[in-house]
Scaffold this active site. Structure first.
Site, mmCIF file in Angstrom:
data_model
loop_
_atom_site.group_PDB
_atom_site.id
_atom_site.type_symbol
_atom_site.label_atom_id
_atom_site.label_comp_id
_atom_site.label_asym_id
_atom_site.label_seq_id
_atom_site.Cartn_x
_atom_site.Cartn_y
_atom_site.Cartn_z
ATOM 1 N N GLY A 30 -38.926 46.542 -42.772
ATOM 2 C CA GLY A 30 -40.014 47.274 -43.411
ATOM 3 C C GLY A 30 -40.006 46.980 -44.899
ATOM 4 C CB SER A 31 -42.530 47.590 -47.528
ATOM 5 O OG SER A 31 -42.606 49.000 -47.378
ATOM 6 C CD GLU A 33 -36.547 49.115 -44.562
ATOM 7 O OE1 GLU A 33 -37.270 48.686 -43.657
ATOM 8 O OE2 GLU A 33 -36.871 50.098 -45.268
ATOM 9 C CD GLU A 50 -38.273 51.233 -36.453
ATOM 10 O OE1 GLU A 50 -38.833 50.856 -37.497
ATOM 11 O OE2 GLU A 50 -38.903 51.504 -35.394
ATOM 12 C CG HIS A 73 -39.667 51.399 -42.894
ATOM 13 N ND1 HIS A 73 -39.433 50.956 -44.173
ATOM 14 C CD2 HIS A 73 -40.991 51.676 -42.831
ATOM 15 C CE1 HIS A 73 -40.560 50.959 -44.849
ATOM 16 N NE2 HIS A 73 -41.520 51.401 -44.051
ATOM 17 C CG HIS A 280 -26.223 68.163 -15.619
ATOM 18 N ND1 HIS A 280 -26.708 67.258 -14.706
ATOM 19 C CD2 HIS A 280 -27.229 68.326 -16.504
ATOM 20 C CE1 HIS A 280 -27.933 66.902 -15.024
ATOM 21 N NE2 HIS A 280 -28.284 67.547 -16.113
ATOM 22 N N GLY A 396 -27.104 61.345 -22.068
ATOM 23 C CA GLY A 396 -28.116 61.691 -21.086
ATOM 24 C C GLY A 396 -29.521 61.289 -21.482
#
Length: 518
Positions: A30-31, A33, A50, A73, A280, A396
């Site tokens: 992205g800009s 980075e 991502e 980003h 669970h 999960g």
């Protein structure tokens, strides 16, 4: 680069990465980075989302034993990655996440692509989060991030870096060389050894922490020295014990009454590298058989803090298992009967598919699993028999398995077999593009039952006869794969299965099999 050298933040960061053994960067650019990428000294592994980026890094970190470096980003890109960041947290994956931030001079003006509270966004699913107050502090923050990520219990960390920091001047900091494994107190281990030695029928309950610490051989040594049955803890996310060993007892469920019933024959239970226990659904009754003595060994303080009785010992699981094995004289107990599972009937069903994968897989193949409805069949018919042979998701959440398999393949030289539900695969199907680009040796095996079958199967716990939104019929995975440059085959009949598996396992790059289950 020697400490005290005057340099740029970018060059100092590259030196930090080299110090910690970073050999690639996982990202979707992205800009904010872009300045980081100038002169990048190692390959850039591109993910089209991502979430895919985080999943690949997670698999790579766990399979390589090193911290994986991710670049995201700002707020939106980090948000896309949050599901798999949560999974990396649960997996104890040492992932160092850097995220772009807008330039410092315009931060007070709420600029476009601005992360207002960048360090708070990924919490609580990172071990540490920072946005350095000054550009010259970025290299030291990155060094600290790696140290925190790699210190047991390992996990992801997050550093937000303004876009204009990379070209600023700084002084290269001194970098530490760390030994992060801590052995348990021998005085605390002695009662555990006595408990096992005096037990009539001891049990080991083995969790993911054993694999994270490299304790495969140590677990075998203790099981053989004590004569204990070796159970796999509920929802273990790695291999912990060879499933063809005479001491292997099976897999514990995440239901309290069922788990307690399976452990009922044992008078001493040692849990290693797992909490007591992972549940669970809401249950009733005791956490373990009341007549049994219980102890826990883990490097995670939270496991000890949540211990509902018994004795807890903090320390490295692998070192602790080895020490306990050395304290015990080999027990002259009758050998346990091998765990027996009846062979399945030939059909396009999970149990038969797993049995054929077990028969045809390369000897060194690794399994990555995200197929909830087929996990029981996998446990019964696809035994894990080697260290580093199994990876799954501890959280999960869906969308981890497909990209994680790519990361595992990049870290290891063996074939990876990714067992994926059709619903799971669709969370990160664009990861196939990265598999093609990286020539990853992955066999993506889609166990296609045309829906979210795990959800419909679980609905009975809540008295539901129908769950809306679970029909996934009509998806053509072969076309999805071919559109991204990955060859695929559709398998509808059981007599086509072996040929398709042989083809997939023999290829050097990625392949996809769309198995239409009956």
């Amino acid at each position: 680069m020697p400490p005290g050298t005057q340099t740029t933040v970018r060059e100092a960061a590259f030196a930090v990465f080299a110090h910690w053994g970073v050999d690639r960067l996982f990202g979707n650019p992205g800009s904010t980075e872009l300045p980081l990428l100038r002169g990048l000294p190692f390959p850039y592994v591109q993910g089209l989302n991502e979430a895919v980026v985080l999943g690949m890094a997670d698999g790579y970190a766990r399979a390589s034993g090193r911290a994986a470096l991710v670049n995201l980003h700002s707020a939106a890109g980090t948000g896309h990655a949050m599901g798999n960041l949560f999974t990396a947290w649960k997996n104890n994956a040492p992932v160092v996440v850097t995220a772009g931030q807008q330039a410092r001079p315009i931060l007070p003006f709420d600029p476009f692509l601005f992360a207002e509270r960048a360090t708070e966004f990924p919490r609580p699913y990172v071990k540490w989060s920072a946005e350095p107050a000054r550009a010259e502090d970025v290299p030291l923050a990155l060094a600290r991030a790696f140290a925190v990520a790699l210190t047991p219990p390992m996990g992801p960390v997050f550093v937000s870096i303004p876009v204009d920091d990379w070209d600023r001047s700084c002084t290269m900091p001194a970098l530490p060389s760390l030994v992060t494994r801590t052995a348990a107190d021998p005085a605390a281990l002695a009662p555990l050894a006595t408990m096992l030695a005096e037990a009539r029928n001891p049990a080991l309950v083995l969790g993911t922490g054993i694999a994270n610490a490299g304790g495969w051989d140590a677990a075998i040594a203790l099981a053989e020295a004590s004569g204990a049955a070796a159970w796999v803890a509920p929802y273990a996310a790695r291999e912990v014990f060879p499933e063809d060993h005479l001491n292997f007892a099976g897999f514990l469920p995440a239901w309290r009454d069922r788990l307690s019933a399976l452990l009922q024959p044992h008078d001493a239970i040692l849990v290693v590298g797992a909490p007591v226990f992972t549940w669970h659904v809401e249950g009733s009754g005791p956490f373990w058989p009341p007549a049994a003595t219980l102890a826990l060994l883990s490097d995670d303080p939270q496991h000890l803090a949540a211990l509902p009785g018994g004795q807890g010992v903090l320390g490295d699981p692998a070192l602790g298992l080895s020490a306990l094995a050395n304290l015990l004289q080999p027990q002259r107990r009758h050998l346990r009967a091998a765990r027996r599972v009846d062979p399945p009937a030939p059909a396009m069903a999970p149990d038969h598919v797993m049995s054929r994968i077990a028969a045809l897989r390369p000897a060194d193949a690794m399994i990555v699993e995200e197929a909830p409805t087929a996990r029981g069949a996998m446990h019964d018919h696809l035994p894990i028999t080697r260290s580093s042979g199994f990876y799954t998701c501890a959280s999960g959440g869906l969308g981890h398995g497909l990209p994680a398999a790519i990361g595992v393949a990049l870290a290891q030289s063996a074939r990876v077999i990714a067992l994926l539900g059709d619903g799971s695969a669709m969370y990160a199907i664009q990861g196939l593009y990265a598999a093609r680009n990286e020539r990853a040796a992955v066999s993506f095996v889609i166990l296609n039952n045309g829906g979210y079958a795990a959800l419909t199967g679980f609905a009975g716990e809540f008295g539901l006869n129908h769950v809306p939104g679970c029909d996934l019929s009509g998806i053509d995975f072969v076309q999805l794969a071919q559109a991204q440059g990955v060859p695929g085959r559709r398998v509808e009949r059981v007599d086509q299965l072996d040929e398709a598996l042989d083809w997939s396992f023999a290829e050097t790059g990625p392949t996809l099999l769309d198995l239409r289950l009956a």
